[in-house]
Design an enzyme around this catalytic site. Sequence first.
Site, PDB file in Angstrom:
ATOM      1  N   HIS A 528      33.296  -8.612 -27.967  1.00 46.61           N
ATOM      2  CA  HIS A 528      33.298  -7.686 -29.063  1.00 46.61           C
ATOM      3  C   HIS A 528      31.927  -8.182 -29.974  1.00 46.61           C
ATOM      4  CE1 HIS A 528      35.158  -6.557 -33.159  1.00 46.61           C
ATOM      5  NE2 HIS A 528      34.753  -5.566 -32.833  1.00 46.61           N
ATOM      6  N   HIS A 533      28.366  -5.564 -31.395  1.00 51.21           N
ATOM      7  CA  HIS A 533      27.700  -5.371 -32.834  1.00 51.21           C
ATOM      8  C   HIS A 533      26.237  -6.044 -32.651  1.00 51.21           C
ATOM      9  CE1 HIS A 533      31.511  -4.597 -35.468  1.00 51.21           C
ATOM     10  NE2 HIS A 533      32.001  -5.019 -34.163  1.00 51.21           N
ATOM     11  N   HIS A 724      32.595  -0.542 -27.450  1.00 55.76           N
ATOM     12  CA  HIS A 724      33.151  -1.096 -28.686  1.00 55.76           C
ATOM     13  C   HIS A 724      34.616  -0.407 -29.050  1.00 55.76           C
ATOM     14  CE1 HIS A 724      33.852  -1.133 -33.006  1.00 55.76           C
ATOM     15  NE2 HIS A 724      33.491  -2.381 -32.879  1.00 55.76           N
ATOM     16  N   ASN A 728      37.661  -3.230 -29.252  1.00 53.16           N
ATOM     17  CA  ASN A 728      37.924  -3.286 -30.832  1.00 53.16           C
ATOM     18  C   ASN A 728      39.416  -2.964 -31.192  1.00 53.16           C
ATOM     19  OD1 ASN A 728      36.909  -4.247 -33.427  1.00 53.16           O
ATOM     20  ND2 ASN A 728      37.517  -1.903 -33.752  1.00 53.16           N
ATOM     21  N   ILE A 877      33.161  -0.609 -37.286  1.00 54.69           N
ATOM     22  CA  ILE A 877      34.038  -1.653 -37.985  1.00 54.69           C
ATOM     23  C   ILE A 877      33.915  -2.758 -37.091  1.00 54.69           C
ATOM     24  CG2 ILE A 877      36.140  -0.478 -36.732  1.00 54.69           C
ATOM     25  CD1 ILE A 877      36.059  -1.818 -40.352  1.00 54.69           C
TER      26      ILE A 877
END
Length: 877
Positions: A528, A533, A724, A728, A877
């Site tokens: 993740h 990110h 993602h 997520n 997010i």
Amino acid sequence: MLEKTLQIICGKAQDEPKEKNKIEVTKIKGTIKLMKKNVLDLNDAGASFLDRVYELFGKRVSLQLISAVHGDPANGLKGELGKAAFLENWVSTLTSVSAKDATFNILFEWDESMGVPGAFIIKNFHHSQFYLKTVTLEDVPGHGQIHFICNSWVYPQHRYKYNRVFFANKTYLPCNTPEPLRLYREEELINLRGNGSGKLNEWDRVYDYAYYNDLGSPDKGKEYERPVLGGSEKFPYPRRGRTGRAPTKKDPNSESRLPLLNLDIYVPRDERFNNVKFSDFLAYAFKSIGQVLVSEISSLDTSPNEFNDFQAVLKLYEGGVKLPNGQTLNKLRERIPWEMLKEFLRNDGERPFKLPMPDVIREDKSAWRTDEEFGREMLAGVNPVIIRRLQEFPPASKLDPEEYGNQTSTIKREHIEKNMNGLPVDEALENNKLFILDHHDALMPYLQDINSTTTKTYASRTILLLQNNGTLKPLAIELSLPHPQGVKYGVTSQVFTPAEHRLEGSVWQLAKAYAAVNDSGYHQLISHWLNTHAVIEPFVIATNRQLSVLHPIYKLLHPHFRDTMHINALGRQTLINAGGVMEMTVFPTKFSMEMSSFIYKNWVFTDQALPTDLLKRGVAVPDSSQPHGLKLLIEDYPYADYPYAVDGLEIWSAIKSWVTEYCSFYYPVDDMVKSDPELQSWWTELRDVGHGDKKDEPWWPKMQTRDELVQTCNIIIWVASALHAAVNFGQYPYAGYLPNRPTISRRFMLEPGTPEYAELASNPERAFLKTITSQFQSLLGVALIEILSRHSSDEIYLGQRDTPEWTSEAQPREAFERFGRNLVEIEGRILDRNMDERWKNRVGPVKVPYTLLYPSTSDTSKVGGLTGKGIPNSVSI
């Protein structure tokens, strides 16, 4: 012939200027959509009052159109400027308190001989900034309607050392930019790069790079020291956005941090959440007070409550749980801001954290404990990107034996063949029926350090059998520790095999829990955080620094960078920092980010392509007859299904078709890729700076052909959107119930003859819960993943854009519409597969359909929350 083609494509985009015999002035009506700051920030009464007063004394917002045809010799041949026009009725125009657009009219005087406007300069002489969304010109002589898509904060003019310029939604390669706009294009990029020095302020629009040197707080003491990640062979890492904050006193290489509850971290203003999303984010974040609450509780109550049984855990979702005691609450109220504590207490002072019911226990409260569900979640859970086909037995290690000794698995044939229904290991290997979830090599180098903290865990290997009904059956779990004399002497290992009843069954449940702890931590830190990110942030920075908003690749990629820099900055401030929520709730604790740096050493950009990843993990083989070029081996068996891979390959192929059409329109020949200066600067900076610790790797695409450009953009969009989403938005549905996905183990496997082992026999649920994540770690961790698993109400999903006028070119718009229709068809096929009961891994014992890669392009309601489906365009997010 090629030279002639390039001359035609990159020739001047406008006719030769005509001699102006006389001035023919026309009136052009314009419509401007914006949001005032004093509407978005209701508490800023000063801005509202001052802006109204200023407006009464004169015109406060001006726009000047810039010709795309005629250059001004007195201004370096920049496009000629029209007469300044002013926004009308600022004071009298009603603006909604719900932060909706306000529409203003403007009237331009325009010399027709200056041709089509290609840009405008805007000056804001108000006291406060506003958010400029769009400007539309009506009935431009000879051209009709012209759109300017702005989506940018415009601060008061005194905040800038340059003019704010916005361009029409026409797309140009650098070589065919109209000459009157060329310098404006180049100057805008220079402004966005900044000068590389000084502290950056909210009105600065600077995109620049920094190391991850802002995680520790060395001035607070040794306990809060953390290594700088990035810029060294020992601790490589992707770059983050620069803030320019001063260094710490103790360590000049570390950047000082803001106070914990100060979330006003610099990122370029246009990269911040909009106010609606930020308000929603903060509202849910109040539930997770973070390390402040945890540290206060730790200091005030030395014996936090434990969950006694699984029913006590269920009270989190059915009625909340009590805080440790009333005395602790009173002390907390003295030391924590009341507004935060009030939200945490849910206003009743008794039962905070009444959380939504996680999907994994919604239909069946115990199905998560089955071996079938344990295996299924490796294919269709929150971390479906690790499992691979076992190709050798026993499993080997890639760790250097000179440094780590013998790390080969101690799992023997007799451990697993007894549960393989008479199938020999060699035959199972040959028929692609053995799989492994392997967290051994990633964890072993750090395991000794990790276990020196409150964590007590193992490096695990889990071997599974693909059964004829399509499900994965766990055969053995190996739990390993560094050799007592040191890791250079190898490991000591225990092997556990399935059992259902009595004490043996309880031990097996614990073995699965240790494997789940490994998978949970690896998922959160690597699958993740690192692999979506962190690795995407340098692309955001490089794109804004090197590709003009007029560039076709900027227009292609920009939607996939929305909010990424801001959520990453918030993460560095409260989640992955020293003593932050991540260290509090995930097993590597203070070594979390250091371990992710170690694993980044093996990161390969091209391996992030889904087909390449599946081939590398051995779950697929090349197959040119398929649109994505491969065949999933798991589909060779009746009703076998790998939901993440099956759905993902359809999404991957849809993205590739769209990107190929788009890039082919602007780059019909390879030489145009090689000769595009902005594109080449972008790619060079991305490799040499953004991922600078990897700059010498041979696997980077050379960016010399259109295929390499398509491949690169395909990977970027896949990682930022679908990958993602897959890792997520399933967090709360599966890990919201901590026994299913524990994040920490607090003691080693219970040994026969000890009181703890006796408790395992007499009260297995209590012994299980005392081994894994504690009650308050659970509260904090679950509250965090509830926030991270929510879609915002203003989410923009894959196949959507925030405005239909995102480009003026018809062919790219038509290709994008085909992309959207393709995704709708994929949605239908996903729903059909989920409803087909033959596919056992689609729903599983817990009856949770796999929808994490359901694009949601056809959902027009824009309902946010814990939907468990939908692919946002970006890591938002």
